[in-house]
Design an enzyme around this catalytic site. Sequence first.
Site, PDB file in Angstrom:
ATOM      1  N   LYS A 106     102.575 -53.276 -75.729  1.00  9.25           N
ATOM      2  CA  LYS A 106     103.527 -54.370 -75.469  1.00  9.25           C
ATOM      3  C   LYS A 106     104.930 -53.850 -75.224  1.00  9.25           C
ATOM      4  CE  LYS A 106     104.508 -55.019 -80.357  1.00  9.25           C
ATOM      5  NZ  LYS A 106     103.609 -53.924 -80.774  1.00  9.25           N
ATOM      6  N   GLU A 130      95.875 -57.299 -71.441  1.00  4.57           N
ATOM      7  CA  GLU A 130      95.611 -58.445 -72.312  1.00  4.57           C
ATOM      8  C   GLU A 130      95.939 -58.152 -73.770  1.00  4.57           C
ATOM      9  OE1 GLU A 130      95.280 -61.812 -73.388  1.00  4.57           O
ATOM     10  OE2 GLU A 130      94.075 -61.835 -71.557  1.00  4.57           O
ATOM     11  N   ILE A 137      93.529 -62.662 -78.930  1.00  6.33           N
ATOM     12  CA  ILE A 137      93.625 -63.968 -78.269  1.00  6.33           C
ATOM     13  C   ILE A 137      93.748 -63.757 -76.762  1.00  6.33           C
ATOM     14  CG2 ILE A 137      94.935 -66.113 -78.103  1.00  6.33           C
ATOM     15  CD1 ILE A 137      96.042 -65.536 -80.884  1.00  6.33           C
ATOM     16  N   LYS A 206     106.771 -59.557 -76.604  1.00  3.28           N
ATOM     17  CA  LYS A 206     105.610 -60.335 -76.168  1.00  3.28           C
ATOM     18  C   LYS A 206     106.033 -61.560 -75.368  1.00  3.28           C
ATOM     19  CE  LYS A 206     103.045 -58.742 -80.219  1.00  3.28           C
ATOM     20  NZ  LYS A 206     102.567 -59.089 -81.578  1.00  3.28           N
TER      21      LYS A 206
END
Length: 436
Positions: A106, A130, A137, A206
């Site tokens: 990230k 992802e 999630i 994020k």
Amino acid sequence: MEKNISVGLLGLGTVGSGVVQIVEGHQEELAHKLGCGVTIKSILVCDIEKDRNVQVNPVTLTTNPEAVLADPEIDIIIEVMGGIDEAREHILRAFEAKKHVVTANKDLMALHGPELQYAAKQNGCDLFYEASVAGGIPIIGGIVDGLASDRIEKVMGIVNGTTNYILTKMDDEGVAYEDALNEAQELGFAEADPTGDVGGLDAARKMAILARLAFSTSVDLADVEVDGIEGLALEDLQFGRQLGLKMKLIGFADFQDKQVEVSVQPTFLPENHPLAAVKDEYNAVYVNGKAVGETMFYGPGAGSLPTATAVMSDVTAVIKNMLLGVTGQQVVTPRYDKVLKSPEQRFGQYYFRIHVQDRSGTFTEISSLFNELDISFERILQDPIKNDKENGLAEVIVVTHQTTLKKINQALEKLAKVDVVEEVKSYFRIEGGYDQ
């Protein structure tokens, strides 16, 4: 395609170990869905002799990046080593070698995502990430694919498990912030240095990624307004409970009239809001689309196997693209120029906790101040401060109606100059349709 697809793994820590477990334990599922198996051919590590939680063939381990990045038999690179500069160089090198990349990084994607996406496309490669947001999630896939035909207007969520665990302990059990943080560290939910989590930077990274994808505009990390939960007072959570509110560290991104705002800050939510029920280390992201309306993605936001599941989901997507001959076709150009909302364009309700002189006329003076700015009140609580008879102070809790951030900032400036106001102890945004 009958032959196995070979992948190279950069890093064998928590997530890397989970990837190995899934690849070795789910070969039948992978073969059924893809028509081929997946083999981890090489793994880049810092120390070959280190004891690990997962068994691997020692022959696959290497300390030489080129043994992975330049191997012509390796089709996909999985980057789970963390860090920024070295990971960036390895990924760019992988693209030069025409290898596809899956990353869980990230920090890297928040800072260098557009550059890496452009490099991937220039080399006809896929770049999927992802696992970089909210662990297991599938929020990125949900936004990019599941809601591709919709116009997303708002994304808000709990995207850091450490802070959500701390706030759950404080709210449910009355544990002080420092004690809740210590417990989170003992259980492995918080790092030895938790600054990135409790200071909001982890969540900000994020949210920069999600806003970029949701709104097709070039949001940078520097565009995210960040405030963490350090030193959050139990009193505010207790007053929130009286008002029917729950405190969460909320990542908020809104896109209206082609103007964007992105923030991370402690935020009160109505106790009946779906995000208010998300407890402990779990994450949830709430997405509002013009057509679909309100949707929510919920699940474990971190952990070895949940995050590795997201990584392997991306790996299967790359392999499917390879089978179809459509790799390197991701859209990387933003549709809209970035225009940040000004304070007068940012709306919300706000909670104030103010220490004032406990004497006649005090509240009238404060009300007059807010009225001058055209800020009206939704709720008011007022109590003498316990154990403070000597100073004669009272605590006033004010919940405003919808107003602008500009007016809130003006109110704070004015309150600092009013004689009857001892101190504005705290103020927080309220989101999610509070109405009492």
